[in-house]
Design a protein around this motif. Structure first.
Motif, short mmCIF file in Angstrom:
data_model
loop_
_atom_site.label_atom_id
_atom_site.label_comp_id
_atom_site.label_asym_id
_atom_site.label_seq_id
_atom_site.Cartn_x
_atom_site.Cartn_y
_atom_site.Cartn_z
N LEU A 98 119.62 29.93 -62.85
CA LEU A 98 120.29 30.06 -63.82
C LEU A 98 120.42 31.42 -64.40
O LEU A 98 121.56 31.81 -64.91
N ALA A 99 119.40 32.12 -63.97
CA ALA A 99 119.71 33.56 -64.35
C ALA A 99 120.63 34.26 -63.72
O ALA A 99 121.55 35.07 -64.14
N ALA A 100 121.00 33.85 -62.16
CA ALA A 100 121.90 34.30 -61.30
C ALA A 100 123.25 33.91 -61.81
O ALA A 100 124.20 34.78 -62.02
N ALA A 101 123.32 32.79 -62.54
CA ALA A 101 124.46 32.11 -63.17
C ALA A 101 124.95 33.11 -64.43
O ALA A 101 126.04 33.40 -64.42
N ASP A 102 124.03 33.46 -65.22
CA ASP A 102 124.14 34.55 -66.38
C ASP A 102 124.54 35.96 -65.85
O ASP A 102 125.39 36.35 -66.52
N GLN A 103 124.04 36.30 -64.51
CA GLN A 103 124.55 37.67 -64.18
C GLN A 103 126.01 37.52 -63.70
O GLN A 103 126.73 38.50 -63.87
N ALA A 104 126.40 36.30 -63.10
CA ALA A 104 127.40 36.31 -62.47
C ALA A 104 128.76 36.13 -63.77
O ALA A 104 129.79 36.64 -63.82
N LEU A 105 128.30 35.74 -64.80
CA LEU A 105 129.22 35.47 -66.09
C LEU A 105 129.33 36.82 -66.46
O LEU A 105 130.55 37.15 -66.92
N ASP A 106 128.08 37.60 -66.63
CA ASP A 106 128.40 39.04 -67.10
C ASP A 106 129.29 39.92 -66.14
O ASP A 106 129.78 40.77 -66.74
#
Length: 78
Positions: A49-57
Motif C-alpha cells: 500500500l505504501a508502494a501504491a502511494d509512492q506510485a501515485l506520487d
C-alpha cells in the motif's frame, strides 16, 4: 538448488526487511518483497500500500493499481 531450508530463508527475509527499516530504507516495494518472501503477508500488504502511494506520487497510476491490488489479495486485517 537453494542452500537454506525454506523456513530459514523466510526468517532471513524478515530479518532483512527489519534491518532495512531500521536503516531508513524507503523503497516500499523492496520492503514488501522481503516481508512477502518472509511469509509475513500483513507487513507485505502494508508496504505494498505504501508502494501504491509512492506510485501515485509519481503519477504512475497503473503501478498504483497493481500494488494496491496485490495488497488487497493478501487480505490484510486493516
Amino acid at each position: 538448488r537453494p542452500m537454506l531450508p525454506d523456513e530459514d530463508r523466510a526468517v532471513g527475509h524478515r530479518l532483512a526487511g527489519e534491518w532495512l527499516l531500521r536503516s531508513g530504507e524507503r523503497d516500499a516495494l523492496a520492503l514488501a518483497r522481503h516481508f512477502s518472501l518472509g511469509n509475513d503477508p500483513d507487513r507485505a500488504a502494508e508496504w505494498l500500500l505504501a508502494a501504491a502511494d509512492q506510485a501515485l506520487d509519481a503519477n504512475d497510476f497503473a503501478g498504483a493499481i497493481e500494488h494496491a491490488t496485490r495488497a488487497i489479495a493478501l487480505d490484510p486485517p486493516f
